[in-house]
Write a protein that holds these residues in place. Structure first.
Motif, PDB file in Angstrom:
ATOM      1  N   TYR A  81      17.886 -23.841   0.878  1.00 20.44           N
ATOM      2  CA  TYR A  81      17.415 -21.668   1.734  1.00 20.44           C
ATOM      3  C   TYR A  81      17.614 -21.477   0.408  1.00 20.44           C
ATOM      4  CZ  TYR A  81      19.799 -18.347   3.758  1.00 20.44           C
ATOM      5  OH  TYR A  81      20.762 -17.156   4.076  1.00 20.44           O
ATOM      6  N   HIS A  82      16.376 -20.632   0.258  1.00 11.82           N
ATOM      7  CA  HIS A  82      16.636 -19.010  -0.595  1.00 11.82           C
ATOM      8  C   HIS A  82      17.331 -18.044  -0.233  1.00 11.82           C
ATOM      9  CE1 HIS A  82      13.112 -21.672  -1.434  1.00 11.82           C
ATOM     10  NE2 HIS A  82      13.530 -21.361  -3.037  1.00 11.82           N
ATOM     11  N   VAL A  83      18.163 -17.426  -1.962  1.00 14.38           N
ATOM     12  CA  VAL A  83      19.227 -16.598  -1.477  1.00 14.38           C
ATOM     13  C   VAL A  83      18.475 -15.255  -2.518  1.00 14.38           C
ATOM     14  CG1 VAL A  83      20.985 -15.250  -1.449  1.00 14.38           C
ATOM     15  CG2 VAL A  83      20.533 -17.292  -0.477  1.00 14.38           C
ATOM     16  N   PHE A  84      17.988 -14.672  -2.060  1.00  9.86           N
ATOM     17  CA  PHE A  84      17.492 -13.246  -3.219  1.00  9.86           C
ATOM     18  C   PHE A  84      18.251 -12.002  -2.749  1.00  9.86           C
ATOM     19  CE2 PHE A  84      15.367  -8.812  -3.876  1.00  9.86           C
ATOM     20  CZ  PHE A  84      15.210  -9.922  -5.636  1.00  9.86           C
ATOM     21  N   TYR A  85      19.226 -11.514  -4.059  1.00 13.68           N
ATOM     22  CA  TYR A  85      19.806  -9.939  -3.641  1.00 13.68           C
ATOM     23  C   TYR A  85      19.324  -9.169  -4.950  1.00 13.68           C
ATOM     24  CZ  TYR A  85      23.946  -7.476  -4.338  1.00 13.68           C
ATOM     25  OH  TYR A  85      24.803  -7.463  -4.810  1.00 13.68           O
ATOM     26  N   SER A  86      19.236  -8.168  -5.028  1.00  8.00           N
ATOM     27  CA  SER A  86      19.222  -7.316  -5.971  1.00  8.00           C
ATOM     28  C   SER A  86      20.013  -6.040  -5.586  1.00  8.00           C
ATOM     29  CB  SER A  86      17.511  -6.847  -6.238  1.00  8.00           C
ATOM     30  OG  SER A  86      17.243  -5.797  -5.630  1.00  8.00           O
ATOM     31  N   ASP A  87      20.639  -5.166  -6.610  1.00  9.82           N
ATOM     32  CA  ASP A  87      21.592  -4.542  -6.582  1.00  9.82           C
ATOM     33  C   ASP A  87      21.689  -3.093  -7.942  1.00  9.82           C
ATOM     34  OD1 ASP A  87      23.681  -2.518  -5.792  1.00  9.82           O
ATOM     35  OD2 ASP A  87      24.465  -4.524  -4.452  1.00  9.82           O
ATOM     36  N   LYS A  88      22.153  -2.213  -7.814  1.00  8.94           N
ATOM     37  CA  LYS A  88      21.940  -1.187  -8.658  1.00  8.94           C
ATOM     38  C   LYS A  88      23.805  -0.253  -8.197  1.00  8.94           C
ATOM     39  CE  LYS A  88      19.129   2.633  -7.636  1.00  8.94           C
ATOM     40  NZ  LYS A  88      17.755   3.763  -8.300  1.00  8.94           N
ATOM     41  N   VAL A  89      23.345   0.154  -9.604  1.00  6.36           N
ATOM     42  CA  VAL A  89      24.797   1.300  -9.487  1.00  6.36           C
ATOM     43  C   VAL A  89      24.136   2.669 -10.244  1.00  6.36           C
ATOM     44  CG1 VAL A  89      26.671   2.659 -10.173  1.00  6.36           C
ATOM     45  CG2 VAL A  89      26.368  -0.025  -8.501  1.00  6.36           C
ATOM     46  N   ALA A  90      24.191   3.832  -9.979  1.00  7.21           N
ATOM     47  CA  ALA A  90      23.802   4.907 -10.183  1.00  7.21           C
ATOM     48  C   ALA A  90      24.218   6.114  -9.936  1.00  7.21           C
ATOM     49  CB  ALA A  90      21.460   5.034 -10.129  1.00  7.21           C
ATOM     50  N   GLN A  91      24.029   7.514 -10.583  1.00  2.56           N
ATOM     51  CA  GLN A  91      25.271   8.551 -10.538  1.00  2.56           C
ATOM     52  C   GLN A  91      24.240   9.166  -8.831  1.00  2.56           C
ATOM     53  OE1 GLN A  91      24.685  11.187 -13.549  1.00  2.56           O
ATOM     54  NE2 GLN A  91      26.035  10.500 -14.762  1.00  2.56           N
ATOM     55  N   ARG A  92      23.310   8.341  -8.635  1.00  2.00           N
ATOM     56  CA  ARG A  92      22.994   8.854  -7.116  1.00  2.00           C
ATOM     57  C   ARG A  92      22.024   8.254  -7.007  1.00  2.00           C
ATOM     58  NH1 ARG A  92      22.104  12.849 -10.513  1.00  2.00           N
ATOM     59  NH2 ARG A  92      19.103  12.621 -11.277  1.00  2.00           N
ATOM     60  N   ALA A 176      32.079   0.304 -21.680  1.00  2.00           N
ATOM     61  CA  ALA A 176      31.101  -0.889 -21.998  1.00  2.00           C
ATOM     62  C   ALA A 176      31.102  -1.645 -21.021  1.00  2.00           C
ATOM     63  CB  ALA A 176      30.816  -1.769 -23.059  1.00  2.00           C
ATOM     64  N   GLU A 177      33.608  -1.652 -21.093  1.00  2.00           N
ATOM     65  CA  GLU A 177      34.621  -1.955 -19.865  1.00  2.00           C
ATOM     66  C   GLU A 177      33.639  -1.729 -18.639  1.00  2.00           C
ATOM     67  OE1 GLU A 177      35.944  -1.772 -23.526  1.00  2.00           O
ATOM     68  OE2 GLU A 177      34.799  -0.093 -22.674  1.00  2.00           O
ATOM     69  N   TYR A 178      32.806  -0.250 -18.140  1.00  2.00           N
ATOM     70  CA  TYR A 178      32.591   0.011 -16.815  1.00  2.00           C
ATOM     71  C   TYR A 178      31.111  -1.108 -16.526  1.00  2.00           C
ATOM     72  CZ  TYR A 178      31.119   2.548 -13.574  1.00  2.00           C
ATOM     73  OH  TYR A 178      30.301   3.345 -12.117  1.00  2.00           O
ATOM     74  N   ARG A 179      30.440  -0.830 -17.507  1.00  2.00           N
ATOM     75  CA  ARG A 179      29.130  -2.651 -17.457  1.00  2.00           C
ATOM     76  C   ARG A 179      29.573  -3.304 -17.063  1.00  2.00           C
ATOM     77  NH1 ARG A 179      25.107  -0.236 -21.757  1.00  2.00           N
ATOM     78  NH2 ARG A 179      27.220   0.735 -23.005  1.00  2.00           N
ATOM     79  N   LEU A 180      30.907  -3.782 -18.023  1.00  2.00           N
ATOM     80  CA  LEU A 180      30.500  -5.287 -17.605  1.00  2.00           C
ATOM     81  C   LEU A 180      31.510  -5.476 -16.012  1.00  2.00           C
ATOM     82  CD1 LEU A 180      31.213  -8.241 -18.210  1.00  2.00           C
ATOM     83  CD2 LEU A 180      33.747  -7.594 -19.265  1.00  2.00           C
ATOM     84  N   ALA A 181      31.825  -4.209 -15.766  1.00  2.00           N
ATOM     85  CA  ALA A 181      33.255  -4.770 -14.752  1.00  2.00           C
ATOM     86  C   ALA A 181      31.283  -4.453 -12.797  1.00  2.00           C
ATOM     87  CB  ALA A 181      33.105  -3.495 -14.104  1.00  2.00           C
ATOM     88  N   LEU A 182      30.506  -3.627 -13.606  1.00  2.00           N
ATOM     89  CA  LEU A 182      29.250  -3.587 -12.488  1.00  2.00           C
ATOM     90  C   LEU A 182      28.722  -5.147 -12.422  1.00  2.00           C
ATOM     91  CD1 LEU A 182      27.939  -0.071 -13.404  1.00  2.00           C
ATOM     92  CD2 LEU A 182      29.513  -0.299 -11.282  1.00  2.00           C
ATOM     93  N   ALA A 183      28.300  -5.048 -13.687  1.00  2.00           N
ATOM     94  CA  ALA A 183      27.868  -6.864 -13.736  1.00  2.00           C
ATOM     95  C   ALA A 183      28.564  -8.297 -12.875  1.00  2.00           C
ATOM     96  CB  ALA A 183      26.884  -7.095 -15.301  1.00  2.00           C
ATOM     97  N   ARG A 184      29.900  -7.725 -13.242  1.00  2.00           N
ATOM     98  CA  ARG A 184      30.199  -9.029 -12.692  1.00  2.00           C
ATOM     99  C   ARG A 184      30.171  -8.374 -10.844  1.00  2.00           C
ATOM    100  NH1 ARG A 184      34.487 -11.533 -16.014  1.00  2.00           N
ATOM    101  NH2 ARG A 184      36.325 -10.810 -13.989  1.00  2.00           N
ATOM    102  N   SER A 185      30.774  -7.676 -10.549  1.00  2.00           N
ATOM    103  CA  SER A 185      30.152  -7.078  -8.988  1.00  2.00           C
ATOM    104  C   SER A 185      29.319  -7.854  -8.174  1.00  2.00           C
ATOM    105  CB  SER A 185      31.121  -5.807  -9.019  1.00  2.00           C
ATOM    106  OG  SER A 185      29.721  -4.583  -9.323  1.00  2.00           O
ATOM    107  N   PHE A 186      28.067  -7.236  -8.980  1.00  2.00           N
ATOM    108  CA  PHE A 186      26.677  -7.848  -8.855  1.00  2.00           C
ATOM    109  C   PHE A 186      26.611  -9.444  -8.448  1.00  2.00           C
ATOM    110  CE2 PHE A 186      24.580  -4.053 -10.553  1.00  2.00           C
ATOM    111  CZ  PHE A 186      25.154  -3.157 -10.414  1.00  2.00           C
TER     112      PHE A 186
END
Length: 323
Positions: A81-92, A176-186
């Motif tokens: 069973y395959h799971v594909f997931y993509s995500d991003k965070v942007a200003q808009r 860097a701390e904020y971007r690490l938090a985003l990557a961890r959330s993904f």
């Protein structure tokens, strides 16, 4: 812009392309035309991104076509069973580069499809180039996606992957701390999507806030009461352009009005060939033309020969580069 252009112009620090991260996670490969000899390289899209810039083995390669692999077609695949997931965070939500984006493709098998048997994980906007999280993939493969220990180990592996890639790239707007938090959330959301079932309090974490079609273009209304004193009513009132008198009278100064005595003019020399390599620069004919003072090449530029903060886009081509 189209899919090919979006992929070809990917720069993880300057333009972290969403489609490139998705293609990398899905295992897309591309055919590249190199040089005038007609050589074709068949490479994974992430290899093209990493080696297609200046000095790379695929520098100047033109994407001819791409191949999207069929899930389960790999002989080593268990066809689970395959799971594909993509995500991003942007200003808009639109017309804005991602701060950090990610793409994942995992294969699950075993009881209740909870054991990860294959994994691909990519991030953009975090490191100097598109990041394949090899350590993270290694933690996932063979592990139970419902085990909290797997999630904890995956978070540690993600930080290890970023450190081994040279750490976070420079970003004056996002720490860097904020971007690490985003990557961890993904990564956390990937685990949620891999669960056989979710408690309603957790299910909301992977539910979209709203579809694009449910987000109309922002609009506003400002109402003026025009029934009354015409002197204070702005509707229909003539407002003169501030510079109209200077422009209409001819007093306005333009670049062609500036005294150009002793001024030198430059003219760019464009290539009349494409998909070829610059073997040399002969300036004899140019310097022999009346009025020509000098010929400027990449070697005459003080500092870096680039127009971008990452150094990817050059001002002038140099000998040995593909055009």
């Amino acid at each position: 812009a189209n899919v090919t252009t979006n992929t070809a112009t990917t720069d993880a620090a300057f333009f972290p392309s969403d489609i490139a991260v998705v293609f990398a996670a899905l295992g897309v490969t591309v055919d590249l035309a190199l040089g005038s000899e007609g050589a074709i390289n068949h490479v994974p899209v992430e290899e093209y991104i990493e080696t297609g810039g200046a000095g790379g083995i695929n520098e100047g390669g033109v994407i001819l076509q791409g191949y999207l692999p069929r899930l389960g077609a790999d002989a080593s695949s268990s066809n689970g069973y395959h799971v594909f997931y993509s995500d991003k965070v942007a200003q808009r939500h639109a017309n804005s580069h991602a701060i950090v984006n990610a793409g994942f493709l995992i294969e699950l098998s075993g009881d209740n499809n909870t054991t990860c048997t294959a994994a691909r994980a990519f991030f953009g906007g975090a490191t100097a180039t598109i990041l394949r999280a090899i350590s993270l993939e290694g933690v996932l493969i063979g592990s139970d996606m419902t085990d909290p220990a797997t999630l904890a180990a995956a978070m540690d592996a993600l930080e290890q992957d970023i450190a081994e890639a040279g750490g976070f790239n420079e970003d004056p707007q996002n720490t860097a701390e904020y971007r690490l938090a985003l990557a961890r959330s993904f990564v956390y959301k990937l685990f949620l999507k891999a669960q056989p079932s979710l408690d309603p309090t957790l299910a909301s974490a992977v539910a979209p806030f709203a579809a694009v079609e449910d987000r109309p273009v922002s609009s506003g209304v400002q109402t003026f009461d025009t029934s009354g004193d015409d002197d204070i009513s702005p509707v229909g009132k003539f407002v003169p352009k501030l510079t109209i008198l200077q422009q209409a009278s001819g007093d306005a100064k333009y670049s062609s009005d500036v005294n150009s005595v002793g001024c030198l003019y430059g003219a760019l020399v464009y290539t009349d060939a494409a998909n070829c390599r610059l073997l040399g620069i002969n300036t004899d004919a140019a310097l022999a033309m009346p009025g020509v003072v000098d010929f400027v090449t990449h070697a005459d530029i003080p500092g870096a020969n680039t127009l971008s903060p990452t150094g990817k886009y050059k001002v002038f081509y140099s000998v040995g580069q593909n055009l």
